[in-house]
Design a protein around this motif. Structure first.
Motif, PDB file in Angstrom:
ATOM      1  N   UNK A  35       1.148  -3.493  -6.462  1.00 23.46           N
ATOM      2  CA  UNK A  35       0.917  -2.173  -5.806  1.00 23.46           C
ATOM      3  C   UNK A  35       0.219  -1.816  -6.521  1.00 23.46           C
ATOM      4  N   UNK A  36      -0.069  -0.250  -6.620  1.00 26.72           N
ATOM      5  CA  UNK A  36      -0.360   1.117  -7.472  1.00 26.72           C
ATOM      6  C   UNK A  36      -0.125   1.868  -7.418  1.00 26.72           C
ATOM      7  N   UNK A  37       0.620   2.302  -8.405  1.00 23.22           N
ATOM      8  CA  UNK A  37       1.290   3.903  -9.051  1.00 23.22           C
ATOM      9  C   UNK A  37       0.657   4.606  -9.091  1.00 23.22           C
ATOM     10  N   UNK A  48       0.970  -0.941   0.826  1.00 29.86           N
ATOM     11  CA  UNK A  48       0.125   0.260  -0.096  1.00 29.86           C
ATOM     12  C   UNK A  48       0.942   1.311  -0.262  1.00 29.86           C
ATOM     13  N   UNK A  49       0.545   2.117  -0.444  1.00 33.84           N
ATOM     14  CA  UNK A  49       0.972   3.313  -0.343  1.00 33.84           C
ATOM     15  C   UNK A  49       0.504   3.806   1.014  1.00 33.84           C
ATOM     16  N   UNK A  94       7.665   1.490  -4.206  1.00 37.06           N
ATOM     17  CA  UNK A  94       6.442   0.755  -4.642  1.00 37.06           C
ATOM     18  C   UNK A  94       7.011   0.003  -5.958  1.00 37.06           C
ATOM     19  N   UNK A  95       7.882   0.890  -7.408  1.00 37.19           N
ATOM     20  CA  UNK A  95       8.391   0.431  -8.311  1.00 37.19           C
ATOM     21  C   UNK A  95       9.263  -0.378  -7.608  1.00 37.19           C
ATOM     22  N   UNK A 110       3.063  -1.047   4.307  1.00 35.38           N
ATOM     23  CA  UNK A 110       2.982   1.006   3.197  1.00 35.38           C
ATOM     24  C   UNK A 110       4.251   1.239   2.976  1.00 35.38           C
ATOM     25  N   UNK A 111       4.402   1.848   2.017  1.00 31.56           N
ATOM     26  CA  UNK A 111       5.748   2.837   1.337  1.00 31.56           C
ATOM     27  C   UNK A 111       5.100   4.020   1.016  1.00 31.56           C
ATOM     28  N   UNK A 112       5.803   5.095   0.751  1.00 34.79           N
ATOM     29  CA  UNK A 112       5.347   6.594   0.900  1.00 34.79           C
ATOM     30  C   UNK A 112       5.166   7.184  -0.461  1.00 34.79           C
ATOM     31  N   UNK A 113       5.584   6.117  -1.424  1.00 34.25           N
ATOM     32  CA  UNK A 113       5.733   6.911  -3.011  1.00 34.25           C
ATOM     33  C   UNK A 113       5.998   6.022  -4.427  1.00 34.25           C
ATOM     34  N   UNK A 114       5.552   6.236  -5.066  1.00 34.92           N
ATOM     35  CA  UNK A 114       5.725   5.498  -6.284  1.00 34.92           C
ATOM     36  C   UNK A 114       6.732   4.382  -6.430  1.00 34.92           C
TER      37      UNK A 114
END
Length: 136
Positions: free
Chosen positions: A120-122, A60-61, A108-109, A101-105
């Motif tokens: 993930x999603x971006x 998740x973001x 995620x990449x 959870x991560x804080x950026x696209x």
């Protein structure tokens, strides 16, 4: 002059917000076909494996980001507060752990490109060759 600049800045910001489009991404080596229902089940902890039997890991973001709110509503069909309440209940009863959870696209990449199990999603504008868009 200042008023015109403020109006232009507001329109530019509003336009960029409208243009932001989220996409679900996986590692290019992941050959599974995912539909919106499957992605929903993975992000709600109901499915822990892809159709081929390999582990699925949702990322998740951060909860305070617009893309997370958009994902919760568009893909999960719930508001972010409803999703938070859902996970709180599962954590409290020992039946689940929410996605990392991560804080950026970019984060995620990075995770998706290193692990074929990660979903993930971006923002579509952030897509690189390191990830594959899931067409839903």
């Amino acid at each position: 002059m200042l008023k015109k600049m403020l109006i232009a800045a507001t329109l530019l910001f509003a336009t960029s917000s409208v243009l932001a489009e989220l996409v679900v991404v996986v590692n290019p080596a992941n050959a599974n076909t995912l539909d919106s229902k499957t992605v929903q089940r993975i992000f709600l902890g109901k499915d822990k494996k892809f159709a081929d039997g390999n582990e699925s890991i949702a990322v998740n973001q951060s909860a305070d980001t617009q893309i997370r709110q958009d994902f919760d509503e568009a893909v999960l069909g719930r508001s972010s507060s409803q999703v938070s309440a859902y996970w709180s209940k599962l954590v409290f009863t020992g039946k689940g752990i929410p996605p990392k959870e991560v804080s950026s696209d970019a984060e995620v990449i990075d995770l998706v490109s290193k692990n074929p199990s990660v979903v993930g999603y971006i923002n579509r504008a952030s897509v690189t060759d390191a990830v594959k868009i899931v067409e839903m």
